[in-house]
Enzyme design. Structure first.
Site, PDB file in Angstrom:
ATOM      1  N   ASP A  35      45.733  43.704  48.731  1.00  0.00           N
ATOM      2  CA  ASP A  35      45.340  42.353  48.325  1.00  0.00           C
ATOM      3  C   ASP A  35      44.582  42.328  47.019  1.00  0.00           C
ATOM      4  O   ASP A  35      44.505  43.309  46.291  1.00  0.00           O
ATOM      5  CB  ASP A  35      44.657  41.587  49.462  1.00  0.00           C
ATOM      6  N   LYS A  57      45.577  36.686  47.343  1.00  0.00           N
ATOM      7  CA  LYS A  57      45.597  35.249  47.083  1.00  0.00           C
ATOM      8  C   LYS A  57      46.204  34.904  45.738  1.00  0.00           C
ATOM      9  O   LYS A  57      46.829  33.892  45.584  1.00  0.00           O
ATOM     10  CB  LYS A  57      44.175  34.705  47.141  1.00  0.00           C
ATOM     11  N   MET A 171      30.320  37.736  48.862  1.00  0.00           N
ATOM     12  CA  MET A 171      30.980  36.418  48.913  1.00  0.00           C
ATOM     13  C   MET A 171      29.970  35.282  48.761  1.00  0.00           C
ATOM     14  O   MET A 171      30.087  34.243  49.418  1.00  0.00           O
ATOM     15  CB  MET A 171      31.738  36.257  50.250  1.00  0.00           C
TER      16      MET A 171
HETATM   17  N1  SAH Z   1      35.224  45.139  52.036  1.00  0.00           N
HETATM   18  C1  SAH Z   1      34.661  44.813  50.758  1.00  0.00           C
HETATM   19  C2  SAH Z   1      34.042  43.435  50.785  1.00  0.00           C
HETATM   20  C3  SAH Z   1      35.037  42.342  50.980  1.00  0.00           C
HETATM   21  S1  SAH Z   1      34.334  40.746  50.926  1.00  0.00           S
HETATM   22  C4  SAH Z   1      33.638  45.878  50.348  1.00  0.00           C
HETATM   23  O1  SAH Z   1      33.273  46.720  51.182  1.00  0.00           O
HETATM   24  O2  SAH Z   1      33.249  45.905  49.198  1.00  0.00           O
HETATM   25  C5  SAH Z   1      34.586  40.354  49.223  1.00  0.00           C
HETATM   26  C6  SAH Z   1      33.288  40.371  48.477  1.00  0.00           C
HETATM   27  O3  SAH Z   1      32.960  41.698  48.117  1.00  0.00           O
HETATM   28  C7  SAH Z   1      33.292  39.633  47.177  1.00  0.00           C
HETATM   29  O4  SAH Z   1      33.113  38.263  47.353  1.00  0.00           O
HETATM   30  C8  SAH Z   1      32.116  40.252  46.469  1.00  0.00           C
HETATM   31  O5  SAH Z   1      30.909  39.740  46.970  1.00  0.00           O
HETATM   32  C9  SAH Z   1      32.220  41.676  46.930  1.00  0.00           C
HETATM   33  N2  SAH Z   1      32.893  42.524  45.938  1.00  0.00           N
HETATM   34  C10 SAH Z   1      34.057  43.171  46.070  1.00  0.00           C
HETATM   35  N3  SAH Z   1      34.336  43.896  44.966  1.00  0.00           N
HETATM   36  C11 SAH Z   1      33.314  43.696  44.131  1.00  0.00           C
HETATM   37  C12 SAH Z   1      32.996  44.187  42.825  1.00  0.00           C
HETATM   38  N4  SAH Z   1      33.812  45.012  42.165  1.00  0.00           N
HETATM   39  N5  SAH Z   1      31.835  43.781  42.261  1.00  0.00           N
HETATM   40  C13 SAH Z   1      31.001  42.952  42.914  1.00  0.00           C
HETATM   41  N6  SAH Z   1      31.254  42.461  44.126  1.00  0.00           N
HETATM   42  C14 SAH Z   1      32.389  42.837  44.730  1.00  0.00           C
END
Ligand code: SAH
Length: 494
Positions: A35, A57, A171
């Protein structure tokens, strides 16, 4: 027999943060379901023949509903396929990883889970924020800031404030004003250090530091967008001291690498490790001339030559290919002495257990021709339309030579429109050129009528620079014709 589903955490963006186990799973995948949060550099690691299913998305603007994703995983596994489900960060941290396993369990499909490095820890780390630190805090809390339309945030702010721990919200960009208000209303000190790290661990990373009081305004001013993590707690103040990633010399710089595909890797990797956003646009490819009667003849007469001259790694590879195709190995080269135009070509010889007897002091065709030790005939194996400077020098010195074309340089770039937009629309774009032919390939991809005035051509040598200058770009030339000198030129130029 059903196949297997492996849930793999791709990490937060930097491809180096994919685990070894994750990489192994990806390389063995027959189907990859991924995704939005999985970056292109990681997608590039999957086998070319693997079926790729984007359930993110951005592709369709409509996310594929979760139950449909679960169904895809099940169906592919029931077909007997080895399926990898790639997810950003860690699959089990706000990644719905568990949900995707439920249906598999019901159908007895085998699965594995490969944890990933989560953005909740890695994005702050790349922003210079250790999520815990001696004397600062004794706990870390990871909270979702996701807010359903029209609903209140379901967060117990008072409980959070009482922990005195570091708070990381995922998020949370949209809900930031509510998060801030919630924490303040629950009695948190408005002067508490806070930060937002946007697109953490990627070359586009930005950290916005503030206090709880000012964070909302600061984020709004900076137009912070998702994905971003919000960090609240005294550890945020350490960023000033530990800010290593954002202060890399090429951080925020856009650099285009135009080398042929087989050779693009090393330069790209070095630029990336210095923080650059690297765009790989191989603008030339080399194609061996096959059949090549001139090469066949020259190789038959090889013992009559004193020197065999190679002017590029591609020339070395073509020679090797010829030997292999004719059932021979390095011993077929006999006692002929080897000359290489520079260290890159010499290194390529090294891959086949050979070493150049002569490399000129300045790595270009003219110096090679002028400096090659005299005595005996010379065989040059190189590209069609090789630089005349080499043969002119040899002729001037009355050295007999045969100039044999063994490969052709062709221009290629399937994404020329994208490249043109980058060239005309990006301020401070740096484009690396490692030969005059990369300039020609680049110009033919972008279109000779394009406006090259906003970009700078970073050239490996004088001949390359002369070619680049013809097109009205700002040109800089490396001190020596090596990748080291080219990288140095780029770092110094910014
Ligand atoms: N499973 C993922 C989180 C998924 S929820 C993890 O462990 O990182 C999605 C959220 O993750 C986004 O809204 C943001 O808050 C965060 N996120 C994911 N990649 C990111 C990145 N490169 N930099 C900052 N926030 C990130």
């Amino acid at each position: 027999m059903p196949g297997k589903v492996t849930l793999v955490g791709a990490g937060p963006g930097d491809p180096g943060l994919l685990t070894r186990k994750g990489l192994e799973a990806l390389q063995n995948a027959e189907v990859v379901v991924y995704d939005r949060l999985v970056g292109p550099a990681i997608l590039a690691l999957m086998p070319e023949q693997a079926e790729q299913i984007n359930v993110g998305k951005q592709a369709s603007h409509h996310p594929i509903p979760q139950d449909q994703i679960n169904r895809i995983l099940l169906d592919k596994a029931l077909e007997g396929k080895n399926v990898v489900r790639l997810k950003g960060g860690d699959p089990f941290l706000f990644g719905r990883g568990g949900e995707e396993l439920e249906l598999l369990v019901q159908h007895g499909v085998p699965f594995e889970e490969v944890p990933g490095i989560t953005s909740a820890i890695a994005a702050p780390a790349y922003g210079g924020i250790p999520v815990t630190h001696r004397d600062c805090c004794s706990s870390l809390h990871i909270i979702t800031g996701h807010q359903r339309a029209g609903k209140e945030l379901d967060i117990d702010f008072e409980a959070l404030v009482r922990t005195r721990g570091t708070l990381v919200f995922l998020m949370g960009v949209t809900a930031l004003p509510n998060i801030r208000a919630g924490l303040l209303a629950a009695g948190m000190d408005p002067a508490t250090p806070a930060a937002v790290v946007e697109r953490g661990t990627t070359p586009a990373q930005r950290r916005i530091s503030a206090t709880l009081e000012t964070l909302g305004q600061a984020a709004e001013q900076a137009r912070v967008e998702s994905p971003a993590v919000i960090v609240v707690g005294s550890v945020c103040a350490l960023a000033e001291q530990f800010d290593w990633f954002d202060s890399l010399p090429l951080k925020g710089k856009n650099v285009v690498v135009t080398r042929p595909k087989e050779r693009i890797g090393t330069l790209s990797a070095r630029l990336r490790s210095l923080g650059a956003q690297v765009w790989e646009y191989p603008c030339i490819a080399t194609v061996p001339l096959d059949p090549c009667p001139a090469l066949d003849g020259a190789m038959e007469r090889l013992s009559q030559y004193e020197w065999l001259v190679l002017t590029s790694p591609a020339g070395v590879d073509t020679l090797w290919r010829w030997l292999k195709d004719h059932g021979k190995d390095a011993r077929a080269l006999g006692s002929v002495r080897l000359a290489a135009i520079g260290p890159g070509t010499d290194r390529e010889l090294g891959k086949y257990g050979l070493r150049a007897d002569y490399v000129p002091e300045v790595y270009d065709a003219a110096h090679l021709g002028a400096g090659l030790p005299a005595g005996g005939n010379v065989l040059i194996l190189r590209a069609e339309e090789g630089s005349p400077a080499l043969t002119e020098e040899l002729a001037r010195r009355n050295i007999a030579y045969d100039d044999v074309a063994t490969y052709r340089t062709v221009y290629e770039n399937p994404r020329s429109q994208e490249l043109r937009e980058a060239v005309e629309g990006t301020d401070g774009l740096l484009v690396t050129f490692t030969s005059a032919s990369t300039v020609k390939g680049f110009v033919s991809s972008v279109g000779a009528d394009a406006d090259f005035s906003r970009m700078a051509g970073m050239c490996i040598g004088a001949q390359t620079a002369a070619e680049a200058q013809k097109h009205g770009m700002t040109v800089k030339t490396a001190k020596a014709a090596t990748m080291d000198a080219l990288v140095e030129l780029i770092v110094e130029g910014v």
